[in-house]
Write a protein that holds these residues in place. Structure first.
Motif, PDB file in Angstrom:
ATOM      1  N   GLY A  37       0.805  -1.218   0.000  1.00 62.44           N
ATOM      2  CA  GLY A  37       0.000   0.000   0.000  1.00 62.44           C
ATOM      3  C   GLY A  37       0.831   1.258   0.000  1.00 62.44           C
ATOM      4  N   ILE A  38       1.939   1.225  -0.735  1.00 54.81           N
ATOM      5  CA  ILE A  38       2.839   2.380  -0.789  1.00 54.81           C
ATOM      6  C   ILE A  38       2.961   2.835  -2.227  1.00 54.81           C
ATOM      7  N   LYS A  39       2.808   4.128  -2.457  1.00 58.03           N
ATOM      8  CA  LYS A  39       2.958   4.674  -3.804  1.00 58.03           C
ATOM      9  C   LYS A  39       4.386   5.152  -3.969  1.00 58.03           C
ATOM     10  N   THR A  40       5.075   4.530  -4.925  1.00 54.95           N
ATOM     11  CA  THR A  40       6.468   4.899  -5.157  1.00 54.95           C
ATOM     12  C   THR A  40       6.886   4.466  -6.550  1.00 54.95           C
ATOM     13  N   HIS A  41       7.948   5.063  -7.027  1.00 55.86           N
ATOM     14  CA  HIS A  41       8.466   4.706  -8.350  1.00 55.86           C
ATOM     15  C   HIS A  41       9.607   3.710  -8.249  1.00 55.86           C
ATOM     16  N   SER A  42      10.303   3.715  -7.137  1.00 56.84           N
ATOM     17  CA  SER A  42      11.369   2.741  -6.931  1.00 56.84           C
ATOM     18  C   SER A  42      11.606   2.576  -5.442  1.00 56.84           C
ATOM     19  N   ASN A  43      12.297   1.508  -5.072  1.00 56.80           N
ATOM     20  CA  ASN A  43      12.564   1.245  -3.660  1.00 56.80           C
ATOM     21  C   ASN A  43      13.358   2.363  -3.011  1.00 56.80           C
ATOM     22  N   ASN A  44      14.134   3.118  -3.780  1.00 53.91           N
ATOM     23  CA  ASN A  44      14.958   4.192  -3.221  1.00 53.91           C
ATOM     24  C   ASN A  44      14.124   5.316  -2.618  1.00 53.91           C
ATOM     25  N   ASN A  45      12.892   5.466  -3.088  1.00 55.09           N
ATOM     26  CA  ASN A  45      12.038   6.559  -2.610  1.00 55.09           C
ATOM     27  C   ASN A  45      11.213   6.194  -1.383  1.00 55.09           C
ATOM     28  N   TYR A  46      11.299   4.972  -0.919  1.00 54.12           N
ATOM     29  CA  TYR A  46      10.513   4.571   0.245  1.00 54.12           C
ATOM     30  C   TYR A  46      10.948   5.355   1.480  1.00 54.12           C
ATOM     31  N   GLU A  47      10.002   5.740   2.241  1.00 54.33           N
ATOM     32  CA  GLU A  47      10.285   6.344   3.535  1.00 54.33           C
ATOM     33  C   GLU A  47      10.452   5.177   4.500  1.00 54.33           C
ATOM     34  N   GLU A  48      11.665   4.988   5.007  1.00 55.34           N
ATOM     35  CA  GLU A  48      11.986   3.789   5.786  1.00 55.34           C
ATOM     36  C   GLU A  48      11.033   3.534   6.944  1.00 55.34           C
ATOM     37  N   LYS A  49      10.770   4.537   7.737  1.00 56.06           N
ATOM     38  CA  LYS A  49       9.929   4.338   8.920  1.00 56.06           C
ATOM     39  C   LYS A  49       8.531   3.846   8.518  1.00 56.06           C
ATOM     40  N   GLU A  50       7.961   4.469   7.502  1.00 58.37           N
ATOM     41  CA  GLU A  50       6.622   4.108   7.027  1.00 58.37           C
ATOM     42  C   GLU A  50       6.607   2.672   6.487  1.00 58.37           C
TER      43      GLU A  50
END
Length: 180
Positions: free
Chosen positions: A25-38
């Protein structure tokens, strides 16, 4: 650390980046953009993976994912099951309907008609599925309003197995037709 965990989840479940993003349930273009805590929060909430598995780089356990479903957007339960299977599993997966039987008897005819147990008894008739892609085997169950996916050990006999006191037997293979 988080990248390793995400990569391992993707490999265990044979998912693409996009499919993993949708599952978590995360909107992102690549794993690099993930907010780690979330991401860590979502992983620990939806799966049996704990923060130590992620931060201390401990090996991941066999995955168990418990994802709430929005049942109101479907006409009925069976349309929900069908759509969810279509959405989560591509044609590279072989999907089988499973028969199931409890190894421990929980219900008697008398107890079934007690108000509290009728709903629980009827859940026994909810279909279960086995998804296989190469060595990856996933047990798919629907309980109440949740999708439960359990990664099975690679050595398990996919034709007959017992998980959580329920004996499963592989029945018919089903075809997945995507809506175009």
């Amino acid at each position: 650390m988080l990248k390793r965990t995400l990569k391992e989840i993707k490999e265990k479940l044979s998912l693409t980046d996009k499919e993993l993003s949708k599952l978590l349930g995360i909107k992102t273009h690549s794993n690099n953009n993930y907010e780690e805590k979330e991401i860590i929060e979502k992983i620990t909430k939806l799966t049996n993976i704990n923060q130590d598995n992620i931060t201390n780089e401990e090996p991941l356990p066999l995955l168990k994912i418990n994802k709430p479903l929005e049942m109101k957007k479907y006409k009925n339960r069976y349309q929900a099951y069908s759509e969810i299977i279509k959405k989560n599993y591509t044609s590279s997966w072989n999907i089988y309907v499973l028969t199931k039987k409890e190894t421990k008897k929980r219900f008697t005819i008398k107890s079934i008609f007690k108000k509290k147990q009728v709903k629980e008894y009827l859940e026994e008739f909810t279909p279960s599925f086995l998804a296989i892609n190469g060595n990856t085997k996933i047990l798919i169950n629907f309980k109440k309003e949740n999708l439960i996916m359990i990664e099975l050990d690679k050595s398990i006999d996919e034709n007959n197995f017992i998980i959580e006191n329920i004996k499963y037997k592989k029945a018919n293979k089903i075809k997945i037709y995507k809506n175009s």
